[in-house]
Structures are given as structure tokens and as C-alpha cells.
Design an enzyme around this catalytic site. Structure first.
Site, short mmCIF file in Angstrom:
data_model
loop_
_atom_site.label_atom_id
_atom_site.label_comp_id
_atom_site.label_asym_id
_atom_site.label_seq_id
_atom_site.Cartn_x
_atom_site.Cartn_y
_atom_site.Cartn_z
N GLU A 45 0.84 -1.19 0.00
CA GLU A 45 0.00 0.00 0.00
C GLU A 45 0.88 1.25 0.00
OE1 GLU A 45 -3.86 1.67 2.48
OE2 GLU A 45 -2.31 0.60 3.58
N LYS A 115 -9.88 0.87 -2.71
CA LYS A 115 -9.97 0.46 -1.30
C LYS A 115 -11.34 0.79 -0.73
CE LYS A 115 -7.49 0.97 3.11
NZ LYS A 115 -6.35 1.65 3.78
N CYS A 157 -5.08 -3.52 2.82
CA CYS A 157 -4.79 -3.19 4.22
C CYS A 157 -5.98 -3.36 5.17
CB CYS A 157 -4.20 -1.78 4.31
SG CYS A 157 -3.27 -1.47 5.83
#
Length: 275
Positions: A45, A115, A157
Site C-alpha cells: 500500500e 480500497k 490493508c
């Protein structure tokens, strides 16, 4: 660890605030890849820019086409598939997406995941308060893409904490889950390895987690511990600290045997309640 040549590598990085320097670090690292092809390279990331503020990241987002062209050329040069971890892509309302792109060996972007879950939390570290949604626009789409390595599900993440997303990816056929990350040190020490292992076991997928590590120019500290985990929950490769590659082999024959012996997805009774 399999003696078969690796078909997946993950690069642990300590990205800084200058995207050109981070691109140079990547270009240098790619010169050290194993020879076997096809090969999937996974980045963490915020690989391209780990800014001090959302304002600075937004500036990079407005120039992202320049960097995507460079990434495309690197894929063609090295004949690799590349997951970009995340790069900032412009959105509405003066925000950007944390976009995870997948390029093929011809340098074509074949999939993009934005995301979905944003890190708005308080953590017992030097940064203390994280409000990702101040500048980041959340995505909505579940993304699975067919590749020579298997069907890849894209996550980023903080998504790791939401099993519903991973189960949705598994129901869409994912066999390899990518989890590019920049975990904080306190949350990484407490939860990183258990969460990665749980996601691998419950979905019966390979999990590949390229991570940021160390103390960054923006003042952040990240946990590292990049990992490749098998569908049975075995750690096939781990790099606790420093910058460099880990490698592994995604054996779909092994994956299919695990799924035949223990057909978890067909036993799932809560499909309609999951994402």
C-alpha cells in the site's frame, strides 16, 4: 516451502514522500527478480507516495497517468504481472481513490480495485489519530480477475479486518488474495499474522501481503512482516523487517485438493447475509 520456481513475489518497501524516488527504488528492485516466468510482483500500500498530508497525495493523484505509464513500461521490460499496491487516483470532491491496479506482462491495466474500508481509527503510536476518509474516497466494487496464476481477489490493508469482503471474493472464485498494506506497529503486533492466516484458512485461498516497513519520511512507522500464506494457513514466506522480496509458489492443485477434502464454501449457510 516448495522447491518449484516461485511464481509470486512480494516487495517489502519503506516508501517516502517523493514518488520519483519510490519509482527508482522499484525499478532497481525489479532488476533482481528471479528468472522464472510467468511472475506476479506485488507491491505494498502507498508504494508510490507515502505523503505527510492528503493534500500532497492529491497532487500526485493529478499526475498519476505519468507514473502509470512508467509502471506499464516496467511490466513490459521485465515480462511481469504487477500489482501496484495502491496509487492515488483522482476522485470527486477534491479526494482520491486508493487504487490497486493489476498490470499484465504486456503493460496493460487489466483490473482496478478502489480500497473499500477506510482507516478512521485511533492507535497508540506517534501518529495517534488516522482519518483516511478526510481525503480518500472509498470504493464499492468487489474485484476478481483471471490470471495465469489463478483467479486473483484484490483488497487493501484495513480491508483485512472485514471477512465479508474476503468471503465475497471467494464466492466469485478467487484463489489468491492480495493484501497490500501499511499496518501500524501496534496493530501489526497484535493482529497482522492472525488476520492474514484466518483469511487464508476461511477462504481456502493463498494470501499475499506485501507490506511497508520502518520509519518513513512522513513520520509514520509501519510493521513490515510481509507474508505469503497457503490455503491451509501455512506461512510459505515471511520478511519481518528491511526492504526486499519474499517469494512463493501458488499451487492450484494443492488448493483444489484442500477444497475437495473440506468443501467449506458449499457448506456456507450465511451467503445471503454476507457482502
Amino acid at each position: 516451502m516448495s522447491t518449484v520456481s516461485p511464481n509470486i513475489v512480494a516487495l517489502q518497501m519503506c516508501s517516502g514522500t517523493n514518488p520519483d524516488e519510490n519509482m527508482a527504488t522499484l525499478a532497481n528492485a525489479l532488476n533482481k527478480l528471479p528468472a522464472a516466468r510467468p511472475l506476479l510482483v506485488c507491491l505494498p500500500e502507498a508504494f508510490l507516495v507515502f505523503s505527510k498530508s492528503g493534500h500532497e497525495t492529491l497532487k500526485v493523484a493529478k499526475r498519476i497517468s505519468h507514473y502509470k505509464k512508467q509502471l506499464s513500461l516496467l511490466c513490459k521490460k521485465h515480462a511481469i504481472w504487477l500489482n501496484t499496491g495502491t496509487v492515488p487516483e483522482p476522485s470527486k470532491n477534491n479526494k482520491y481513490y486508493a487504487a490497486s491496479h493489476l498490470f499484465n506482462e504486456q503493460g496493460e491495466c487489466v483490473a482496478t480495485y478502489n480500497k473499500m474500508h477506510l482507516f478512521d481509527v485511533d492507535v497508540a503510536d506517534k501518529t495517534a489519530s488516522y482519518r483516511e476518509s478526510d481525503f480518500t474516497q472509498s470504493g464499492d466494487d468487489v474485484v476478481v480477475v483471471a490470471t495465469p496464476f489463478g483467479k486473483i481477489g484484490l483488497t487493501v490493508c484495513y480491508d483485512l479486518r472485514f471477512s465479508g469482503l474476503f468471503n465475497a471474493l471467494a464466492r466469485q472464485g478467487a484463489e489468491i488474495m492480495l493484501v497490500p498494506s501499511a499496518f501500524t506497529v501496534p496493530t501489526g503486533q497484535a493482529h497482522w499474522q492472525p488476520l492474514l492466516t484466518a483469511r487464508a484458512i476461511e477462504t481456502q485461498c493463498y494470501v499475499v501481503a506485501a507490506a511497508q516497513y520502518g520509519t518513513h519520511q512522513n513520520g509514520r512507522q509501519t510493521y513490515g512482516h510481509s507474508m505469503i500464506i497457503s490455503p491451509w494457513g501455512e506461512q510459505l514466506a515471511t520478511r519481518e523487517n528491511g526492504v526486499g522480496f519474499i517469494s512463493g509458489y501458488a499451487d492450484l492443485n494443492q488448493l483444489n485438493k484442500i477444497r475437495r477434502d473440506m468443501p467449506v464454501q458449499s457448506h456456507q449457510r450465511f451467503r445471503e447475509h454476507l457482502l
